[in-house]
Structure formats: structure tokens, C-alpha cells
Design a protein around this motif. Structure first.
Motif, short mmCIF file in Angstrom:
data_model
loop_
_atom_site.label_atom_id
_atom_site.label_comp_id
_atom_site.label_asym_id
_atom_site.label_seq_id
_atom_site.Cartn_x
_atom_site.Cartn_y
_atom_site.Cartn_z
N ILE A 26 0.03 -1.14 -1.36
CA ILE A 26 0.35 -2.56 -1.47
C ILE A 26 0.55 -3.09 -0.06
O ILE A 26 1.30 -2.51 0.73
N ALA A 46 -2.68 -5.45 -4.03
CA ALA A 46 -2.50 -4.08 -4.50
C ALA A 46 -3.86 -3.42 -4.59
O ALA A 46 -4.82 -4.02 -5.07
N ALA A 65 4.45 -1.45 -7.89
CA ALA A 65 4.55 -0.21 -7.14
C ALA A 65 5.15 0.92 -7.97
O ALA A 65 6.07 0.71 -8.76
N THR A 69 3.43 4.82 -4.31
CA THR A 69 2.71 3.70 -3.71
C THR A 69 3.16 3.49 -2.27
O THR A 69 4.34 3.33 -2.00
N GLN A 71 3.52 1.19 0.91
CA GLN A 71 3.64 -0.26 1.10
C GLN A 71 3.62 -0.58 2.58
O GLN A 71 4.30 0.07 3.38
#
Length: 166
Positions: A26, A46, A65, A69, A71
Motif C-alpha cells: 500500500i 493498494a 492491509a 502488507t 506500507q
């Protein structure tokens, strides 16, 4: 009441679909420029695998998320989802010797220029040149032939495609 419940389910459905399949990446706090005239901008994207799976606000997209995930905070930088720039313009070249070749030189001219460049420049200098279709189509132009002409020096031959080096 039924409409409110239906609206909640319809709104939540896209996000519930990610419960078992969270995005891999993301990127948030970005200025996302989109081609959709109804939604020209967004804040986050995303990505799962090699596909964009959501574009929206920071809150909407970050809610997708999962534990794995990654970020990235874009810090307000511009992000253009789905844009693929298929060519580049290279930056400054290292110190080197530029071959003086015609517009579409033959391998004979290129190899003579490379030999000349090795004789006229220090051993750590690159030798640069621009070639065209004649050299690209010539089966005599091989890595071995270039190594022989250059004495295994660093050589960069660029092919012109309308974005020629000067």
C-alpha cells in the motif's frame, strides 16, 4: 432500516473481499492522479502481485492491509497508478571518449572508432557511440568482436530510435 443495512453491506463488500487476500503493498499519503474524469485524484493505492487492486482515500485503502502488507508513506509525492513509461533518457555519462560516427555507421567504422578510442583515452575511460540499423542487423557485430576491438575496455553503444544522443 433495511436501506441502511443494505448500504452498509454494499459499502463494506469490496473491503470484506480483501479479508483473506490482503494487498502486498500500500502506498499512502500520495497525490494519485487518475484517468477517471469522475475521480481525478486519490490518496492511496493498494497492490497485490503485479495488479492495482484499490485506489482511494488513505483510510479506505489502509483498511485493506493485512499483517504482511508493506506500507509506504509517499510523503505527498505524485503517484500515477498504472502508468508505464516504456523509455528513458539517461542522465550524465561518466568521463569518456565519444566516437565521431556518422548517422548509421557500419561495423567497420564502429570497430575502427573503438580501436581509435582505446588508443586516445586512458584505460579507465568509457568509449561511447551511437549506432543504427546497419550495425544492429550485422551478424558480425558480437560481444566477442566488440571485446576484440576495445581490448576489453568499457564501451557503451547506444541505438538511435528518434531520441539520439548528442
Amino acid at each position: 432500516m433495511k436501506r441502511a443495512l443494505l448500504a452498509a453491506v454494499v459499502f463494506a463488500f469490496p473491503f470484506l473481499a480483501f479479508a483473506d487476500n490482503a494487498p502486498d503493498l500500500i502506498i499512502h499519503h500520495a497525490r494519485c492522479l487518475r484517468a477517471d474524469p469522475a475521480h481525478r485524484s486519490a490518496e492511496a493505492v493498494a497492490i497485490r502481485g503485479n495488479r492495482i487492486v484499490a485506489v482511494g482515500t488513505n483510510t479506505e485503502v489502509r483498511a485493506l492491509a493485512g499483517d504482511g502488507t508493506k506500507q509506504i508513506d509517499a510523503g505527498g509525492r505524485v503517484l500515477i497508478p498504472g502508468f508505464n513509461d516504456a523509455h528513458t533518457h539517461q542522465g550524465p555519462q561518466p568521463e569518456g571518449f565519444a566516437l565521431a560516427l556518422d548517422n548509421d555507421p557500419t561495423w567497420a567504422l564502429i570497430s575502427a572508432g573503438v580501436v581509435n578510442g582505446t588508443e586516445e583515452s586512458p584505460g579507465d575511460f568509457w568509449i561511447f557511440g551511437t549506432i543504427g540499423p546497419k550495425a544492429l542487423a550485422d551478424p558480425a557485430v558480437t560481444a566477442q568482436a566488440l571485446d576484440k576491438a576495445s581490448g576489453h575496455r568499457k564501451v557503451f553503444l547506444d541505438s538511435f530510435t528518434g531520441h539520439e544522443r548528442s
